[in-house]
Enzyme design. Structure first.
Site, PDB file in Angstrom:
ATOM      1  N   ASP A   1     -19.208  44.345  43.007  1.00 51.22           N
ATOM      2  CA  ASP A   1     -19.019  43.101  43.756  1.00 51.22           C
ATOM      3  C   ASP A   1     -18.011  43.369  44.868  1.00 51.22           C
ATOM      4  OD1 ASP A   1     -19.121  40.500  44.553  1.00 51.22           O
ATOM      5  OD2 ASP A   1     -18.230  39.645  42.751  1.00 51.22           O
TER       6      ASP A   1
ATOM      7  N   ASP B   1     -23.743  40.940  48.738  1.00 51.44           N
ATOM      8  CA  ASP B   1     -22.527  41.706  48.475  1.00 51.44           C
ATOM      9  C   ASP B   1     -22.317  42.078  47.004  1.00 51.44           C
ATOM     10  OD1 ASP B   1     -22.041  39.136  47.621  1.00 51.44           O
ATOM     11  OD2 ASP B   1     -19.980  39.060  48.344  1.00 51.44           O
ATOM     12  N   GLU B   2     -23.359  41.992  46.183  1.00 48.33           N
ATOM     13  CA  GLU B   2     -23.192  42.406  44.799  1.00 48.33           C
ATOM     14  C   GLU B   2     -24.527  42.858  44.207  1.00 48.33           C
ATOM     15  OE1 GLU B   2     -22.314  39.459  41.767  1.00 48.33           O
ATOM     16  OE2 GLU B   2     -22.857  37.847  43.152  1.00 48.33           O
TER      17      GLU B   2
END
Length: 401
Positions: A9, A103-104
């Site tokens: 993350d 983003d993860e």
């Protein structure tokens, strides 16, 4: 043997990209989102969080809590470009990657341990590679399943690496508030608290039938999560759409001769990966990142696919001439091939089938040596030269390594 799942993350992703691109903002509270009057906070830097600012909060409220915060508009294209770079790091280590958002992602590295080492080593390398490539920080969680891996990355933030081993599940899980369980939002957490269950330890004692009666199917899921059970698989292994490799350099590249040498090394690695997957690519893309983090890409499409290093290298040199390499310092170089097909679709040689067969035989011999003794045991003489020894005429011939 239990599975090894990594959850990566990015830390305050949008805000971190802004602070990276504008160094004067580093150390300052930064809010990314809509207008000051009616907008919403899409992301906030860690410097703003001690004031009580959170993502999803009204911008006006965030500014009342943190009046000195710098407010910036969303630059989605910049975030997408950074996301592509981050995900390219994931695929260096496994093709079992499940993106949750920009983003993860989850990575299943259970079958990668013989190649890269234990999951903790892989996660540490991924974090380092992301920072080297993008200048951004990430948190990593490692566990036997997806729920626990995501929980671990949350517990390790920011810029952390937290691992939950199978024998540590109860030790980590039981003291936590029920709000840490996946899917438990504010309303559900308040209902559980009203019934006397504020912690996972308390929830653990509730019979499954009672949870299902009170919460339906969600109750059955909570019963399992409270025991650290999550049988969902990482949904990776999708069809390969491109094959590539890129390197970020500790010192910026300025000398065009050195840049050409690095380009040959990239072409070698990409060609080997294509052959390993029994693929050839028609579209060649060269990626260049200058020292100021500006990224440009140049591409060309061929009539037939290629997977021979020197074929890729020569096309990459053509694309290099369309950049400012040699005039602006380079931080990163990358080559990728797309429009993939089986090796049978490889481009036919101008001088006939005989030369094509010689190339294939040479490639096969080199691949076998590298597979047996390691990739560093066989390389072209050009790549062994010191940067200062390279010359304009150093382009290797087809005669072999």
């Amino acid at each position: 043997m239990s599975k090894s799942i990594i959850h990566i993350d990015m830390d305050a992703f949008y805000a971190s990209v802004e602070q990276r691109d504008r160094p004067e903002l580093r150390g300052l509270p930064v809010l990314v989102g809509g207008s000051r009057d009616r907008g919403v906070v899409c992301a906030c830097s860690y410097e703003s969080r001690p004031f009580g600012v959170r993502s999803g909060m009204a911008m006006a409220q965030a500014l009342r809590l943190c009046p000195k915060a710098v407010v910036l508009p969303v630059r989605m294209e910049c975030y997408r470009e950074a996301s592509k770079e981050v995900f390219s790091v994931f695929f260096r280590y496994t093709d079992r990657v499940e993106g949750l958002s920009i983003d993860e992602a989850f990575l299943d590295v259970s079958d990668c341990r013989r190649l890269w080492g234990e999951a903790r080593v892989i996660a540490d390398r991924i974090k380092a590679d992301i920072y080297e490539l993008t200048g951004l920080r990430a948190s990593a969680g490692i566990a036997p399943n997806k729920f626990l891996a995501k929980l671990a990355s949350d517990l390790g933030k920011p810029d952390g690496l937290f691992e939950i081993l199978p024998e540590q599940i109860d030790q980590v899980l039981l003291p936590l508030p029920v709000s840490q369980l996946w899917g438990v939002g504010r309303v559900t957490a308040e209902r559980l608290k009203k019934w006397g269950w504020s912690t996972v330890r308390q929830l653990r004692h509730v019979p499954r039938d009672d949870l299902e009666r009170l919460l339906g199917q969600a109750g059955a899921k909570l019963y399992l999560l409270a025991r650290g059970i999550d049988e969902r698989q990482v949904k990776g292994g999708k069809e390969v759409k491109s094959v590539g490799h890129e390197d970020t350099y500790g010192s910026d590249l300025v000398d065009l001769k050195v840049i050409r040498r690095e380009l040959l090394g990239l072409a070698e690695r990409v060609a080997a990966r294509l052959r390993d997957k029994q693929l050839a690519g028609r579209c060649i893309c060269l990626k260049v990142k200058y020292a100021d983090f500006t990224v440009v890409s140049r591409s060309l499409t061929l009539d037939g696919g290629v997977n021979h290093a020197l074929d890729i290298y020569r096309r990459a040199l053509e694309l290099l001439e369309k950049t400012e390499a040699g005039r602006r310092p380079l931080r990163l170089l990358g080559i990728s091939l797309s429009m993939l097909s089986g090796e049978s679709g490889a481009q036919q040689e101008l001088f006939g089938q005989d030369l094509l067969e010689k190339k294939r035989a040479l490639d096969e011999a080199m691949d076998q040596v590298r597979a047996r003794f390691g990739p560093s045991k066989l390389t072209r003489a050009t790549l062994l030269k010191n940067p200062g020894e390279a010359s304009q005429g150093d382009e290797p011939a087809d005669s072999g390594p």
